[in-house]
Scaffold this motif. Structure first.
Motif, PDB file in Angstrom:
ATOM      1  N   ASN A   1      43.017  31.180  36.405  1.00  0.00           N
ATOM      2  CA  ASN A   1      42.985  29.906  35.687  1.00  0.00           C
ATOM      3  C   ASN A   1      44.132  28.977  36.042  1.00  0.00           C
ATOM      4  N   SER A   2      45.276  29.539  36.460  1.00  0.00           N
ATOM      5  CA  SER A   2      46.436  28.683  36.696  1.00  0.00           C
ATOM      6  C   SER A   2      47.431  29.378  37.608  1.00  0.00           C
ATOM      7  N   MET A   3      48.169  28.570  38.378  1.00  0.00           N
ATOM      8  CA  MET A   3      49.211  29.098  39.250  1.00  0.00           C
ATOM      9  C   MET A   3      50.358  28.105  39.334  1.00  0.00           C
ATOM     10  N   VAL A   4      51.588  28.610  39.416  1.00  0.00           N
ATOM     11  CA  VAL A   4      52.765  27.777  39.663  1.00  0.00           C
ATOM     12  C   VAL A   4      53.693  28.535  40.597  1.00  0.00           C
ATOM     13  N   GLN A   5      54.545  27.805  41.301  1.00  0.00           N
ATOM     14  CA  GLN A   5      55.563  28.415  42.144  1.00  0.00           C
ATOM     15  C   GLN A   5      56.924  28.032  41.596  1.00  0.00           C
TER      16      GLN A   5
ATOM     17  N   LEU B   1      42.418  36.146  33.797  1.00  0.00           N
ATOM     18  CA  LEU B   1      41.739  36.648  32.604  1.00  0.00           C
ATOM     19  C   LEU B   1      42.239  38.031  32.201  1.00  0.00           C
ATOM     20  N   ASN B   2      43.060  38.618  33.046  1.00  0.00           N
ATOM     21  CA  ASN B   2      43.501  39.989  32.817  1.00  0.00           C
ATOM     22  C   ASN B   2      45.010  40.144  32.986  1.00  0.00           C
ATOM     23  N   GLY B   3      45.753  39.159  32.543  1.00  0.00           N
ATOM     24  CA  GLY B   3      47.202  39.264  32.554  1.00  0.00           C
ATOM     25  C   GLY B   3      47.898  38.253  33.443  1.00  0.00           C
ATOM     26  N   LEU B   4      49.228  38.316  33.412  1.00  0.00           N
ATOM     27  CA  LEU B   4      50.117  37.452  34.197  1.00  0.00           C
ATOM     28  C   LEU B   4      50.635  38.253  35.388  1.00  0.00           C
ATOM     29  N   GLN B   5      50.714  37.598  36.560  1.00  0.00           N
ATOM     30  CA  GLN B   5      51.227  38.285  37.735  1.00  0.00           C
ATOM     31  C   GLN B   5      52.281  37.450  38.451  1.00  0.00           C
ATOM     32  N   ARG B   6      53.243  38.179  39.064  1.00  0.00           N
ATOM     33  CA  ARG B   6      54.204  37.556  39.968  1.00  0.00           C
ATOM     34  C   ARG B   6      53.925  38.072  41.374  1.00  0.00           C
ATOM     35  N   TYR B   7      53.826  37.147  42.313  1.00  0.00           N
ATOM     36  CA  TYR B   7      53.490  37.507  43.690  1.00  0.00           C
ATOM     37  C   TYR B   7      54.585  36.989  44.613  1.00  0.00           C
ATOM     38  N   ASP B   8      55.081  37.857  45.514  1.00  0.00           N
ATOM     39  CA  ASP B   8      56.175  37.492  46.408  1.00  0.00           C
ATOM     40  C   ASP B   8      55.756  37.487  47.875  1.00  0.00           C
ATOM     41  N   ASP B   9      54.474  37.310  48.136  1.00  0.00           N
ATOM     42  CA  ASP B   9      53.903  37.311  49.473  1.00  0.00           C
ATOM     43  C   ASP B   9      53.802  38.720  50.042  1.00  0.00           C
ATOM     44  N   ASN B  10      54.153  39.705  49.219  1.00  0.00           N
ATOM     45  CA  ASN B  10      54.062  41.086  49.672  1.00  0.00           C
ATOM     46  C   ASN B  10      53.413  41.993  48.631  1.00  0.00           C
ATOM     47  N   ARG B  11      53.812  41.819  47.371  1.00  0.00           N
ATOM     48  CA  ARG B  11      53.273  42.670  46.325  1.00  0.00           C
ATOM     49  C   ARG B  11      53.177  41.910  45.010  1.00  0.00           C
TER      50      ARG B  11
ATOM     51  N   ILE C   1      53.499  39.663  26.765  1.00  0.00           N
ATOM     52  CA  ILE C   1      52.733  38.428  26.634  1.00  0.00           C
ATOM     53  C   ILE C   1      51.746  38.540  25.468  1.00  0.00           C
ATOM     54  N   ALA C   2      51.412  37.390  24.879  1.00  0.00           N
ATOM     55  CA  ALA C   2      50.659  37.365  23.621  1.00  0.00           C
ATOM     56  C   ALA C   2      49.186  37.719  23.771  1.00  0.00           C
ATOM     57  N   ASP C   3      48.665  37.698  24.985  1.00  0.00           N
ATOM     58  CA  ASP C   3      47.261  38.012  25.239  1.00  0.00           C
ATOM     59  C   ASP C   3      47.107  38.166  26.745  1.00  0.00           C
ATOM     60  N   ASN C   4      46.032  38.771  27.192  1.00  0.00           N
ATOM     61  CA  ASN C   4      45.808  38.906  28.631  1.00  0.00           C
ATOM     62  C   ASN C   4      45.037  37.736  29.223  1.00  0.00           C
ATOM     63  N   HIS C   5      44.318  37.007  28.379  1.00  0.00           N
ATOM     64  CA  HIS C   5      43.506  35.875  28.837  1.00  0.00           C
ATOM     65  C   HIS C   5      44.382  34.617  28.849  1.00  0.00           C
ATOM     66  N   ILE C   6      44.845  34.249  30.025  1.00  0.00           N
ATOM     67  CA  ILE C   6      45.765  33.121  30.174  1.00  0.00           C
ATOM     68  C   ILE C   6      44.984  31.867  30.566  1.00  0.00           C
ATOM     69  N   ILE C   7      45.289  30.757  29.886  1.00  0.00           N
ATOM     70  CA  ILE C   7      44.621  29.483  30.151  1.00  0.00           C
ATOM     71  C   ILE C   7      45.385  28.658  31.176  1.00  0.00           C
TER      72      ILE C   7
ATOM     73  N   SER D   1      50.227  29.687  28.219  1.00  0.00           N
ATOM     74  CA  SER D   1      49.307  29.375  27.130  1.00  0.00           C
ATOM     75  C   SER D   1      48.098  30.301  27.225  1.00  0.00           C
ATOM     76  N   PHE D   2      47.632  30.766  26.071  1.00  0.00           N
ATOM     77  CA  PHE D   2      46.605  31.798  26.037  1.00  0.00           C
ATOM     78  C   PHE D   2      45.322  31.302  25.381  1.00  0.00           C
ATOM     79  N   TYR D   3      44.252  31.993  25.679  1.00  0.00           N
ATOM     80  CA  TYR D   3      42.940  31.669  25.136  1.00  0.00           C
ATOM     81  C   TYR D   3      42.928  31.720  23.605  1.00  0.00           C
ATOM     82  N   ASN D   4      43.709  32.632  23.023  1.00  0.00           N
ATOM     83  CA  ASN D   4      43.724  32.793  21.573  1.00  0.00           C
ATOM     84  C   ASN D   4      44.533  31.720  20.851  1.00  0.00           C
TER      85      ASN D   4
END
Length: 318
Positions: free
Chosen positions: A45-49, A60-70, A84-90, A103-106
């Protein structure tokens, strides 16, 4: 639009402001990233750098941090209030203080600490459940005020001392009585706040303290008169050429408009995307790349504006 292509487009859009599109668009290739490569969900749903180069991905299943490797994945744990307050992130948003807002769906919202990986929920001072869980927009002005728009309901502003969003902290007159706000754009060049609403366009000028709208335009803002009687307005954006982009949704379907503030004339009126996108599409955001090219993206589309033909065209993808 296939899920994998949609994910690829999100990656493309994250780097869009830094691209100098001197090559033909067809020379850009999208790479598909899916759950097989570690993505928490095929629905992003959303991405920032951030300033350290990490990509933060809201799924829809949590927040992730990606470093171009893992990937590092963060999920809600009902027994731990610092997850985090929910896994469904808006949506995700990085403010000028480098806070990562989630921000979350709930309806919940808060700041996720990018270094100790702890989440702090912010209170939201409205009780309307449909507004809380409906469409929302987070933005910041040049003074550091973080504002949360609840579409068709109200505007709230964040108070860091109280850790809450509330109407009582607003510094902006955001709509005439009876109007329902649909979005907002802060214009850094003029310091004006542009407000889209169910009854048209409004502009708050903090210097004169005037709220301008149809039939009440003391600052003589040309766009106010030119957009009168268009109805519900969405997706406000002002580009570097001082052109106001927005969309409306009449009965016959979505239409795109562009108003040139320098000449006080409409450059684009009632432009439809139905021919280019014959399937369901829902444009949501305009954005400008570093070379001045205007893009429009949302559900089911990524399209750029051809200045000569005055049309939007789909971005090519393999």
């Amino acid at each position: 639009m296939p899920l994998l292509l949609r994910i690829s487009l999100y990656f493309f859009l994250m780097f869009l402001p830094g691209l100098v599109l001197a090559q033909p668009l067809q020379q850009y290739h999208f790479s598909n990233i899916s759950a097989r490569e570690g993505l928490a969900s095929n629905h992003v749903n959303s991405m920032v750098q951030d300033d350290e180069g990490y990509m933060w991905i809201g799924t829809l299943n949590g927040l992730q941090r990606y470093d171009d490797n893992r990937y590092i994945t963060f999920r809600h744990n009902p027994t731990d209030s610092e997850t985090i307050a929910d896994n469904h992130i808006i949506f995700l948003f990085l403010d000028s203080r480098k806070n990562l807002w989630v921000s979350f769906y709930n309806g919940k919202i808060g700041i996720f600490d990018r270094h100790d990986f702890k989440f702090k929920e912010a209170r939201v001072g409205i009780t309307n459940y449909h507004a809380l869980t409906g469409e929302r927009q987070l933005l910041e002005d040049k003074y550091g005020n973080v504002m949360l728009v609840f579409r068709n309901y109200t505007l709230t502003t964040y108070n860091s001392l109280l850790n809450e969003f509330s109407e009582k902290h607003n510094r902006v007159k955001f709509a005439p009585p009876g109007w329902k706000i649909t979005g907002m754009f802060f214009d850094k060049a003029s310091s004006n706040y542009w407000i889209s609403a169910d009854s048209g366009l409004a502009v708050y000028n903090p210097k004169s303290r005037h709220l301008n709208y149809q039939h009440h335009n003391p600052d003589h803002i040309g766009a106010i008169d030119s957009t009168a009687f268009l109805g519900i307005i969405f997706s406000l954006y002002i580009d570097s050429k001082r052109r106001l982009w927005f969309s409306i949704w009449p009965e016959e379907g979505l239409r795109i408009y562009c108003f040139d503030m320098a000449t006080s004339k409409m450059l684009v009126t009632r432009l439809s995307l139905d021919a280019q996108f014959p399937y369901y599409h829902e444009p949501r955001h305009f954005v400008e790349s570093s070379n001045g090219m205007v893009w429009l993206y949302g559900t089911g589309l990524l399209t750029y504006f051809d200045e000569k033909r005055k049309e939007f065209y789909p971005a090519a993808a393999d």
